[in-house]
Enzyme design. Structure first.
Site, short mmCIF file in Angstrom:
data_model
loop_
_atom_site.label_atom_id
_atom_site.label_comp_id
_atom_site.label_asym_id
_atom_site.label_seq_id
_atom_site.Cartn_x
_atom_site.Cartn_y
_atom_site.Cartn_z
NE ARG A 242 -0.78 3.13 -6.77
CZ ARG A 242 -1.00 3.19 -5.45
NH1 ARG A 242 -0.25 3.97 -4.69
NH2 ARG A 242 -1.95 2.46 -4.92
CE LYS B 167 -9.59 -2.54 -6.92
NZ LYS B 167 -8.93 -1.22 -6.83
NE ARG C 158 -2.90 3.76 1.56
CZ ARG C 158 -3.27 3.14 0.44
NH1 ARG C 158 -4.43 2.51 0.38
NH2 ARG C 158 -2.50 3.19 -0.64
NE ARG D 98 -3.54 -5.68 -11.93
CZ ARG D 98 -3.81 -4.86 -10.92
NH1 ARG D 98 -4.33 -3.67 -11.18
NH2 ARG D 98 -3.57 -5.21 -9.67
NE ARG E 40 0.58 0.31 2.32
CZ ARG E 40 -0.63 -0.14 2.10
NH1 ARG E 40 -1.33 0.32 1.06
NH2 ARG E 40 -1.18 -1.05 2.89
#
Length: 207
Positions: free
Chosen positions: A163, A13, A122, A88, A152
């Site tokens: 998530r 996104k 990532r 959301r 991260r």
């Protein structure tokens, strides 16, 4: 043109929002940015949001809706905008309908296994650059600034699965919500490059 950008974590996104903003000169409104701006500015609603965040709680839907409603009243939003991170859930969507006219919900659909690979692979740099282990060829430093890359803390399989599950239970129902309104357009990105995905998005938005 007022649009909502929808997609699971790792769907791309942020990348597509930047491309849409640049190509169509469309204001990009991220709820995360709004929260940070209000908190930094010390506004009353910012102080309220900060009280929840500092306590480790989710900001209530009502507070989030009030912050977005206020942001959409700014002059720079009068010629159109792209909402990223809001709504959301269906409650937020029904509230949004009370104070805004949405033309299109653009849904970026990506297979869950690919999302897991994207996020868990990532590697990021403190300068803001982002990479994937599949293209680093063993490199551990940033090609832009030379700093050490890192993963991260929440880019691990367990957290990513949580998530994605949260997205499926809370946010994915928005797909049916906007489909019922005749405002849904879905891009199935699969293995396409970001530029190829944007090519599909342009076909939709240019209509």
């Amino acid at each position: 043109m007022n649009i909502i950008l929808l997609g699971a974590p790792g769907a791309g996104k942020g990348t597509q929002a930047s491309k849409i903003q640049a190509h169509y000169n469309l204001l990009h409104i991220s709820t995360g940015d709004i929260f940070r701006a209000n908190i930094k500015g010390g506004t009353e609603i910012g102080k309220l949001a900060k009280s929840y965040i500092d306590a480790g709680k989710l900001v209530p839907d009502e507070v989030t809706c009030d912050i977005v409603k206020d942001r959409l009243n700014w002059d720079d939003a009068k010629d159109g905008y792209m909402l990223d991170g809001f709504p959301r859930n269906v409650f937020q969507a029904t509230e949004l309908d009370k104070f805004a006219e949405i033309d299109l919900c653009l849904n970026i659909d990506v297979d869950e296994a690919l999302l897991m690979d994207r996020i868990c692979g990532r590697r990021v740099c403190s300068c803001g650059e982002s990479y994937h282990v599949s293209t680093l060829n063993g490199a551990t430093t940033c090609a832009k600034c030379g700093k050490e890359l890192y993963r991260r803390a929440d880019d691990n399989p367990e957290t990513v699965k949580t998530r994605l599950d949260t997205y499926k239970s809370q946010t994915a129902p928005l797909i049916d919500y906007y489909r019922a309104q005749g405002k849904l357009a879905t891009v199935t990105s699969g293995e396409m490059s970001p530029d190829e995905v944007f090519g599909q998005i342009k076909k939709i938005l240019d209509k």
